[in-house]
Design an enzyme around this catalytic site. Structure first.
Site, PDB file in Angstrom:
ATOM      1  N   TYR A  56       0.825  -1.220   0.000  1.00 14.86           N
ATOM      2  CA  TYR A  56       0.000   0.000   0.000  1.00 14.86           C
ATOM      3  C   TYR A  56       0.859   1.271   0.000  1.00 14.86           C
ATOM      4  CZ  TYR A  56      -4.161  -2.741   0.079  1.00 14.86           C
ATOM      5  OH  TYR A  56      -5.144  -3.611  -0.298  1.00 14.86           O
ATOM      6  N   GLN A  91     -15.422   3.211  -6.323  1.00 18.33           N
ATOM      7  CA  GLN A  91     -14.704   2.069  -5.717  1.00 18.33           C
ATOM      8  C   GLN A  91     -13.212   2.374  -5.684  1.00 18.33           C
ATOM      9  OE1 GLN A  91     -16.453  -1.862  -7.466  1.00 18.33           O
ATOM     10  NE2 GLN A  91     -16.842  -0.246  -8.937  1.00 18.33           N
ATOM     11  N   HIS A 109     -14.741   2.126  -0.969  1.00 13.51           N
ATOM     12  CA  HIS A 109     -13.649   1.205  -0.636  1.00 13.51           C
ATOM     13  C   HIS A 109     -12.494   1.912   0.075  1.00 13.51           C
ATOM     14  CE1 HIS A 109     -15.002  -1.933  -3.904  1.00 13.51           C
ATOM     15  NE2 HIS A 109     -15.743  -1.957  -2.827  1.00 13.51           N
TER      16      HIS A 109
HETATM   17  P1  OAD Z   1     -11.607  -4.082 -12.551  1.00 10.95           P
HETATM   18  O1  OAD Z   1     -10.159  -4.140 -12.861  1.00 10.95           O
HETATM   19  O2  OAD Z   1     -12.278  -5.319 -12.083  1.00 10.95           O
HETATM   20  O3  OAD Z   1     -12.414  -3.588 -13.846  1.00 10.95           O
HETATM   21  C1  OAD Z   1     -12.058  -2.444 -14.565  1.00 10.95           C
HETATM   22  C2  OAD Z   1     -13.043  -2.272 -15.699  1.00 10.95           C
HETATM   23  O4  OAD Z   1     -12.705  -1.074 -16.368  1.00 10.95           O
HETATM   24  C3  OAD Z   1     -13.004  -3.403 -16.753  1.00 10.95           C
HETATM   25  O5  OAD Z   1     -14.325  -3.762 -17.101  1.00 10.95           O
HETATM   26  C4  OAD Z   1     -12.286  -2.753 -17.931  1.00 10.95           C
HETATM   27  O6  OAD Z   1     -12.744  -3.244 -19.183  1.00 10.95           O
HETATM   28  C5  OAD Z   1     -12.687  -1.303 -17.757  1.00 10.95           C
HETATM   29  N1  OAD Z   1     -11.736  -0.352 -18.339  1.00 10.95           N
HETATM   30  C6  OAD Z   1     -10.390  -0.464 -18.463  1.00 10.95           C
HETATM   31  N2  OAD Z   1      -9.872   0.629 -19.028  1.00 10.95           N
HETATM   32  C7  OAD Z   1     -10.918   1.459 -19.286  1.00 10.95           C
HETATM   33  C8  OAD Z   1     -11.033   2.757 -19.887  1.00 10.95           C
HETATM   34  N3  OAD Z   1      -9.983   3.419 -20.318  1.00 10.95           N
HETATM   35  N4  OAD Z   1     -12.267   3.294 -19.986  1.00 10.95           N
HETATM   36  C9  OAD Z   1     -13.371   2.624 -19.540  1.00 10.95           C
HETATM   37  N5  OAD Z   1     -13.310   1.406 -18.978  1.00 10.95           N
HETATM   38  C10 OAD Z   1     -12.112   0.838 -18.848  1.00 10.95           C
HETATM   39  O7  OAD Z   1     -11.818  -2.868 -11.507  1.00 10.95           O
HETATM   40  P2  OAD Z   1     -13.092  -2.524 -10.602  1.00 10.95           P
HETATM   41  O8  OAD Z   1     -14.349  -2.955 -11.252  1.00 10.95           O
HETATM   42  O9  OAD Z   1     -12.953  -1.125 -10.174  1.00 10.95           O
HETATM   43  O10 OAD Z   1     -11.654  -3.547  -4.495  1.00 10.95           O
HETATM   44  O11 OAD Z   1     -12.806  -3.465  -9.363  1.00 10.95           O
HETATM   45  C11 OAD Z   1     -13.680  -3.410  -8.271  1.00 10.95           C
HETATM   46  C12 OAD Z   1     -12.933  -3.664  -6.998  1.00 10.95           C
HETATM   47  O12 OAD Z   1     -12.149  -4.855  -7.115  1.00 10.95           O
HETATM   48  C13 OAD Z   1     -11.900  -2.610  -6.651  1.00 10.95           C
HETATM   49  O13 OAD Z   1     -12.442  -1.484  -6.007  1.00 10.95           O
HETATM   50  C14 OAD Z   1     -10.985  -3.352  -5.745  1.00 10.95           C
HETATM   51  C15 OAD Z   1     -10.859  -4.625  -6.528  1.00 10.95           C
HETATM   52  O14 OAD Z   1     -10.506  -5.746  -5.837  1.00 10.95           O
HETATM   53  C16 OAD Z   1     -10.979  -3.539  -3.362  1.00 10.95           C
HETATM   54  O15 OAD Z   1      -9.773  -3.396  -3.313  1.00 10.95           O
HETATM   55  C17 OAD Z   1     -11.843  -3.717  -2.153  1.00 10.95           C
END
Ligand code: OAD
Length: 233
Positions: A56, A91, A109
């Protein structure tokens, strides 16, 4: 279709991707470089605090080098100019929404730039490392941990989020894979409560079928165009 007055936005790692912050689940993403069980659970922290704090500390230092992108600036513009209700639930644990100028932001988060004292329960703004176990500025205990929600912990301020979802006319999900609950369930909740649902994402998310509309592309292009539409129309 009912008039849109109240908007709830959910952002995920994809909103910060164009700022150069790794997403979690992409090939080569953060959860391929590090095992969740090693760095992002309370058990990991109890077992090997140094490993977790070092991870972190690196992330906290890295985000301070990054700059908000067009998606953050567009949402900040929406926040400034939209006179209806708005809540940006993120998030993300970076501060790029705020640095772009958004104010109505809720970090479900947690935040990299906060340290949480597990002794006195006070959160302090924190930019430096935690690895040396510095004293809590409030109580002096050496019991600071990253103020980031780990797997197995409850996300923050869920009551406020559900209250906003109940009032929402429009729910917009930006840059999130829809893999992590409870955030992944917001679209269903919003929809069942009568909101229109829109996703802006690089690819279809796991919950894509729940959205009335999906726009596929980079947030840096889709979000400014959508904000223009909302404010202009
Ligand atoms: P993810 O890494 O799971 O998903 C990111 C999403 O963003 C994917 O669907 C990509 O296709 C999309 N993406 C990537 N680049 C992009 C761009 N330039 N424009 C638009 N979309 C794009 O991340 P999160 O969904 O945020 O939690 O993950 C949720 C949680 O999982 C996080 O907050 C974290 C993680 O574990 C904790 O740490 C508690």
């Amino acid at each position: 279709m009912r008039e849109v007055r109240n908007i709830v936005i959910l952002t995920g790692a994809g909103a910060s991707a164009e700022s150069g912050i790794d997403t979690f689940r992409a090939a080569g993403g953060l959860w391929e470089q590090h095992r969740v069980e090693d760095v992002a659970t309370p058990e990991a922290f109890a077992r090997d605090p140094e490993l977790v704090l070092r991870f972190y500390d690196m992330r906290r230092a890295a985000i301070q080098e990054k700059q908000p992108n067009a998606a953050h600036f567009a949402l900040a513009r929406l926040d400034r100019e939209w006179d209806g209700e708005l809540l940006i639930v993120t998030q993300n644990v970076d501060d790029l929404h705020e640095r772009a100028g958004a104010r109505r932001v809720l970090h479900m988060h947690g935040e990299h730039l906060n340290a949480w004292c597990t002794y006195c329960d006070v959160r302090s703004r924190w930019r430096g490392p935690l690895i040396e176990r510095p004293a809590c500025p409030e109580c002096g205990a050496r019991a600071l941990r990253p103020d980031v929600v780990w797997f197995g912990e409850m996300p923050y301020r869920m009551n406020e989020i559900y209250a906003a979802l109940r009032q929402a006319d429009l729910f917009v999900s930006i840059g999130t894979s829809g893999a992590v609950y409870p955030a992944a369930g917001f679209v269903r909740d919003a929809r069942e409560l009568g909101a229109r649902t829109l996703e802006l994402n690089l690819e279809r998310s796991q919950g894509s079928a729940w959205f009335d509309e999906s726009r596929i592309g980079p947030a840096g292009e889709l979000v400014p165009a959508w904000v223009e539409e909302v404010l202009g129309g």
